[in-house]
Enzyme design. Structure first.
Site, PDB file in Angstrom:
ATOM      1  N   GLU A 199      -6.758-133.664  41.706  1.00  0.00           N
ATOM      2  CA  GLU A 199      -7.121-133.020  40.548  1.00  0.00           C
ATOM      3  C   GLU A 199      -6.710-132.055  39.963  1.00  0.00           C
ATOM      4  O   GLU A 199      -6.231-130.794  40.444  1.00  0.00           O
ATOM      5  CB  GLU A 199      -8.766-132.749  40.826  1.00  0.00           C
ATOM      6  CG  GLU A 199      -9.462-133.897  41.681  1.00  0.00           C
ATOM      7  CD  GLU A 199     -10.843-133.639  41.666  1.00  0.00           C
ATOM      8  OE1 GLU A 199     -11.513-132.789  41.835  1.00  0.00           O
ATOM      9  OE2 GLU A 199     -12.046-134.535  42.713  1.00  0.00           O
ATOM     10  N   HIS A 202      -9.501-128.689  39.406  1.00  0.00           N
ATOM     11  CA  HIS A 202     -10.305-127.900  40.505  1.00  0.00           C
ATOM     12  C   HIS A 202      -9.517-127.153  41.197  1.00  0.00           C
ATOM     13  O   HIS A 202      -8.768-127.316  42.048  1.00  0.00           O
ATOM     14  CB  HIS A 202     -10.577-129.784  40.810  1.00  0.00           C
ATOM     15  CG  HIS A 202     -11.759-128.995  42.464  1.00  0.00           C
ATOM     16  ND1 HIS A 202     -12.798-128.990  42.214  1.00  0.00           N
ATOM     17  CD2 HIS A 202     -11.661-128.153  43.808  1.00  0.00           C
ATOM     18  CE1 HIS A 202     -13.682-128.953  43.919  1.00  0.00           C
ATOM     19  NE2 HIS A 202     -12.533-128.235  44.806  1.00  0.00           N
TER      20      HIS A 202
END
Length: 239
Positions: A199, A202
Site C-alpha cells: 500500500e 500506509h
C-alpha cells in the site's frame, strides 16, 4: 498469516494522543465515518505520542522541499470493530463491482474475493499477538496536498483493491505518479517510518510490520514491536 506477526510485541504503554490536525491537511468528515463506521463517539484522529512526533517531523521534511505542502491524514487509529466494519464493507463492494451477490457465489469465487479483500485489509483479529496495525495506534494512512490545496495525484485512490495500490506499480509506466509516491515515502522513511509493501499510503512506526520491515533492511538488527493492540483499559487518554 502475515509474516510480521512473528515479531514479538513488548508493549511500552505509550498513550494515544489526539493528532494536532491544525498542522496537517485532513480528510473531513472522516472517510470511514461517512460509510457508517462507529467510533463510539470518539475522534478517529488519534495516534501514539511518538508516532505523532515523527509525523510532524516528516511534515517538516516535506516543507523543506515544498513549502506550503502538507501531509493529508486519511486514517489513523482504528478500533478492531471499525476494522471489522471496513473488511465487511470491502467484501460487499467487491461483490457489487463484480455484479455478484453472496448467495450465488461459488466456493472458489468466495475464496478469490476474500483474498482480494485481505490483500489490502488486515484480519480484524482480537488475538493480542496478531493485532491489525491500525489498532495499535502505530499506523497512519496518508497522502500529500500541494500549495493550492489539491491532492497530489498518486495514480490510485487510498484503499483501492488492485495492483495499482502497490508502491512500485508505476515504476516503469508513469514517472509522475511514481515520483509522487517516492516523495511521500522518502519523507516518511527519513522520519523513522516504514511503508506497507502492498500500500503506497500506509506507514507505521513501532508496530510489528514496522519492526519486521526494519529487520529486513537491517539484517544485523533484531527489532521488536513496541506497540500492541489497544483496549478500553489501555487508552484512557482516548476521548
Amino acid at each position: 498469516m502475515r509474516p510480521y506477526y512473528q515479531i514479538p510485541i513488548i508493549e511500552c504503554g505509550e498513550p494515544l494522543v489526539q493528532i494536532p490536525l491544525e498542522l496537517f491537511a485532513v480528510e473531513s468528515p472522516h472517510p470511514y465515518q461517512k460509510l457508517g463506521a462507529n467510533y463510539e463517539g470518539h475522534s478517529p484522529y488519534y495516534l501514539r505520542q511518538t508516532v505523532i512526533t515523527n509525523l510532524i517531523q516528516a511534515q517538516n521534511y516535506l516543507q523543506l522541499l515544498h513549502p506550503h505542502w502538507h501531509i493529508q491524514i486519511f486514517d489513523a487509529y482504528r478500533p478492531v470493530a471499525v476494522q471489522q466494519f471496513m473488511v465487511d464493507y470491502s467484501f460487499r463492494e467487491a461483490l457489487r463491482n463484480r455484479g455478484l451477490t453472496e448467495t450465488e457465489l461459488s466456493p472458489q469465487q468466495q475464496k478469490e474475493i476474500w483474498a482480494a479483500v485481505y490483500e489490502i485489509w488486515a484480519v480484524p483479529s482480537l488475538d493480542i499477538n496478531t493485532p491489525p496495525p491500525h489498532s495499535t495506534g502505530a499506523a497512519v494512512d496518508i497522502t500529500l496536498v500541494n500549495d493550492t490545496g489539491e491532492i497530489v495525484n498518486m495514480g490510485s485512490p487510498i484503499d483501492e483493491m488492485s495492483e495499482r495500490s502497490h508502491p512500485e506499480y508505476y515504476l516503469n509506466s508513469n514517472q509522475e505518479y511514481y515520483a509522487n509516491r517516492q516523495l511521500l515515502y522518502s519523507i516518511m522513511l527519513k522520519a523513522g517510518f516504514q511503508r506497507n509493501p502492498r500500500e503506497w499510503w500506509h506507514f507505521s512506526f513501532g508496530d510489528q510490520m514496522w519492526a519486521w520491515l526494519y529487520n529486513q533492511s537491517h539484517p544485523q538488527t533484531v527489532m521488536t514491536a513496541r506497540y500492541g493492540r489497544l483496549t478500553e483499559n489501555t487508552h484512557t487518554n482516548f476521548q
